[in-house]
Design an enzyme around this catalytic site. Structure first.
Site, PDB file in Angstrom:
ATOM      1  CG  ASP A 244      -1.830  -1.169   1.452  1.00  0.00           C
ATOM      2  OD1 ASP A 244      -2.176  -1.639   0.359  1.00  0.00           O
ATOM      3  OD2 ASP A 244      -1.852  -1.487   2.493  1.00  0.00           O
TER       4      ASP A 244
ATOM      5  CG  ASP B 183       0.133   5.228   6.819  1.00  0.00           C
ATOM      6  OD1 ASP B 183      -0.546   5.259   7.630  1.00  0.00           O
ATOM      7  OD2 ASP B 183       0.000   5.338   5.672  1.00  0.00           O
TER       8      ASP B 183
ATOM      9  CD  GLU C  71      -1.011  -1.372   7.351  1.00  0.00           C
ATOM     10  OE1 GLU C  71      -1.906  -1.560   8.361  1.00  0.00           O
ATOM     11  OE2 GLU C  71      -1.220  -1.242   6.318  1.00  0.00           O
ATOM     12  CD  GLU C  72       2.566   1.799   7.759  1.00  0.00           C
ATOM     13  OE1 GLU C  72       3.265   1.809   6.485  1.00  0.00           O
ATOM     14  OE2 GLU C  72       1.514   1.856   7.876  1.00  0.00           O
TER      15      GLU C  72
ATOM     16  CG  ASP D 141      -2.708  -0.541  10.703  1.00  0.00           C
ATOM     17  OD1 ASP D 141      -1.765   0.461  10.401  1.00  0.00           O
ATOM     18  OD2 ASP D 141      -3.640  -0.555  10.038  1.00  0.00           O
TER      19      ASP D 141
ATOM     20  CG  LEU E 116      -2.526   6.906  11.156  1.00  0.00           C
ATOM     21  CD1 LEU E 116      -3.035   7.059  12.660  1.00  0.00           C
ATOM     22  CD2 LEU E 116      -1.740   8.035  10.753  1.00  0.00           C
ATOM     23  CG  ASP E 117      -6.801   0.677   9.519  1.00  0.00           C
ATOM     24  OD1 ASP E 117      -6.152  -0.119   8.902  1.00  0.00           O
ATOM     25  OD2 ASP E 117      -7.952   0.643   9.629  1.00  0.00           O
TER      26      ASP E 117
ATOM     27  CD  GLU F 196      -5.368  -3.741   8.860  1.00  0.00           C
ATOM     28  OE1 GLU F 196      -5.048  -2.574   8.728  1.00  0.00           O
ATOM     29  OE2 GLU F 196      -5.354  -4.541   7.973  1.00  0.00           O
TER      30      GLU F 196
HETATM   31  P1  AHM Z   1     -11.570  -0.031   0.677  1.00  0.00           P
HETATM   32  O1  AHM Z   1     -11.214   1.374   0.260  1.00  0.00           O
HETATM   33  O2  AHM Z   1     -11.263  -1.048  -0.385  1.00  0.00           O
HETATM   34  O3  AHM Z   1     -12.724  -0.091   0.934  1.00  0.00           O
HETATM   35  O4  AHM Z   1     -10.690  -0.312   2.067  1.00  0.00           O
HETATM   36  C1  AHM Z   1     -10.935   0.119   3.261  1.00  0.00           C
HETATM   37  C2  AHM Z   1     -10.423  -0.479   4.334  1.00  0.00           C
HETATM   38  C3  AHM Z   1     -10.641   0.136   5.889  1.00  0.00           C
HETATM   39  O5  AHM Z   1     -11.832  -0.487   6.332  1.00  0.00           O
HETATM   40  C4  AHM Z   1      -9.479  -0.126   6.452  1.00  0.00           C
HETATM   41  O6  AHM Z   1      -9.387   0.683   7.766  1.00  0.00           O
HETATM   42  C5  AHM Z   1      -8.435   0.076   5.364  1.00  0.00           C
HETATM   43  O7  AHM Z   1      -8.990  -0.102   4.301  1.00  0.00           O
HETATM   44  C6  AHM Z   1      -7.235  -0.811   5.684  1.00  0.00           C
HETATM   45  O8  AHM Z   1      -6.293  -0.183   4.785  1.00  0.00           O
HETATM   46  P2  AHM Z   1      -4.799   0.738   5.393  1.00  0.00           P
HETATM   47  O9  AHM Z   1      -4.367  -0.269   6.635  1.00  0.00           O
HETATM   48  O10 AHM Z   1      -3.993   0.775   4.603  1.00  0.00           O
HETATM   49  O11 AHM Z   1      -5.271   2.042   5.935  1.00  0.00           O
HETATM   50 MG    MG Z   2      -2.964   0.826   7.993  1.00  0.00          MG
END
Ligand code: AHM
Ligand code: MG
Length: 322
Positions: A55, A61, A84-85, A105, A107-108, A271
């Site tokens: 990602d 983050d 996660e990072e 994680d 910053l989610d 998560e």
């Molecule tokens: P989406 O945009 O495919 O629907 O994904 C959303 C989801 C969230 O529910 C979650 O918080 C996030 O993706 C997790 O991704 P990251 O950890 O990269 O923020």
């Molecule tokens: Mg995240």
């Protein structure tokens, strides 16, 4: 109102209390940066790099990752962490005698950072399997979620809240930013048995398994006795925020397997596991569509899993269709 430190003094051992203290301190810093939204340091926007699962990393983050790592490394009660990072777990040098490891994680909900929408920090704490006095091993982080001794999330929203469990119910604390203290605002929280919201990214509908399509259609169609619709769709795209709303109001959050993402998008270790542990403490549960998330034995640090999580009545309905 009980202050977080008081709560921890009575509900956990000194080591767990010191881990939460470190999370608390780090969350003050992150909360402040999140609330500045461009007024402070140059911290919004993309970092220009990718994290462990490919990602795009945001500057915040990376900032949050450093802040939490420093705090947890220094607290002395954490022998190592997996974030996660970073591709690999990190053994904290000088902390070999510590009994715990943490998966996080930092910053989610990264896609919401720059648009002033809620984001969060998610973490799960485990007792290490390797002997104290040695360097932590990958196996310490690949424990089933059932083994967590505590978990929580910090939600950076209109107010900053920490939702946590040390195995004795779910508790919600709100940050008093001027005193820099979290105060408990709700204890032994239970998720409503039935819910109001279903939270899923419906753009993927055509890609859902037939059973999931049926469940979404059921949520769309279901009526109350008075003929009004029973459920409503709500999706922020930030797991902590969607989870939090559903925790309070009742509901189900689903990030399923899709054609593009056969194992979903969310990561099991930092998560799915913490959130399912918390939901179980609140009387709900979480699955990957088949089995209880907390029973899955991870084989990789960053492995993904589909996630269905929420109120028991909606979950039962979703599982019936699955
Ligand atoms: P989406 O945009 O495919 O629907 O994904 C959303 C989801 C969230 O529910 C979650 O918080 C996030 O993706 C997790 O991704 P990251 O950890 O990269 O923020
Ligand atoms: Mg995240």
């Amino acid at each position: 109102m009980t202050e977080l430190n008081e709560f921890l003094a009575s509900e956990s051992n000194a080591a767990i209390a010191s881990i939460f203290k470190a999370i608390e301190q780090a969350s003050f810093i992150v909360s402040k940066e999140v609330s500045y939204q461009g007024l402070g340091a140059d911290i919004l926007g993309a970092q220009g790099s990718e994290n462990s699962t490919g990602d795009q990393q945001q500057k915040l983050d990376v900032f949050a990752d450093h802040v939490f790592e420093r705090a947890l490394r220094n607290c002395g009660s954490v022998a190592g962490w997996a974030s996660e990072e970073a591709d690999e777990f990190v053994a904290f040098e000088g902390c070999e005698n510590a009994e715990y490891v943490i998966a996080i994680d930092p910053l989610d909900g990264s896609s919401n950072i720059d648009v002033n929408v809620s984001i969060g920090t998610i973490f799960g704490i485990y007792k290490r399997l390797s002997p104290t006095g040695t360097t932590v091993q990958l196996q310490d982080f690949l424990q089933p979620g059932r083994n967590q001794v505590a978990a929580g999330y910090v939600l950076y929203s209109v107010s900053t809240q920490m939702v946590l469990s040390t195995g004795n119910g779910l508790h919600i604390f709100t940050l008093e930013p001027y005193k820099k203290q979290f105060h408990r605002v709700a204890d032994h929280v239970k998720v409503p048995a039935d819910g109001k919201c279903y939270s899923i990214n419906e753009v993927n509908f055509d890609d859902f398994a037939p059973a999931l399509k049926d469940f979404v259609q059921y949520c769309r169609d279901k009526k109350q006795e008075n003929g009004k619709r029973k459920y409503t769709g709500r999706y922020i795209g930030s797991l902590c925020a969607d989870f939090h709303r559903n925790l309070i109001k009742g509901g189900i959050y689903i990030y399923p397997a899709t054609g593009e993402a056969p194992n979903g998008k969310l990561r099991l270790v930092y998560e799915g596991n913490p959130m399912t542990y918390l939901m179980a403490q609140a009387g709900g549960y979480g699955t990957d569509g088949v089995q209880d998330i907390l029973e899955i034995v991870p084989t990789q640090l960053h492995q993904k899993c589909p996630l269905y999580i929420g109120s028991p009545v909606m979950m039962n309905e979703a599982m019936k269709q699955a």
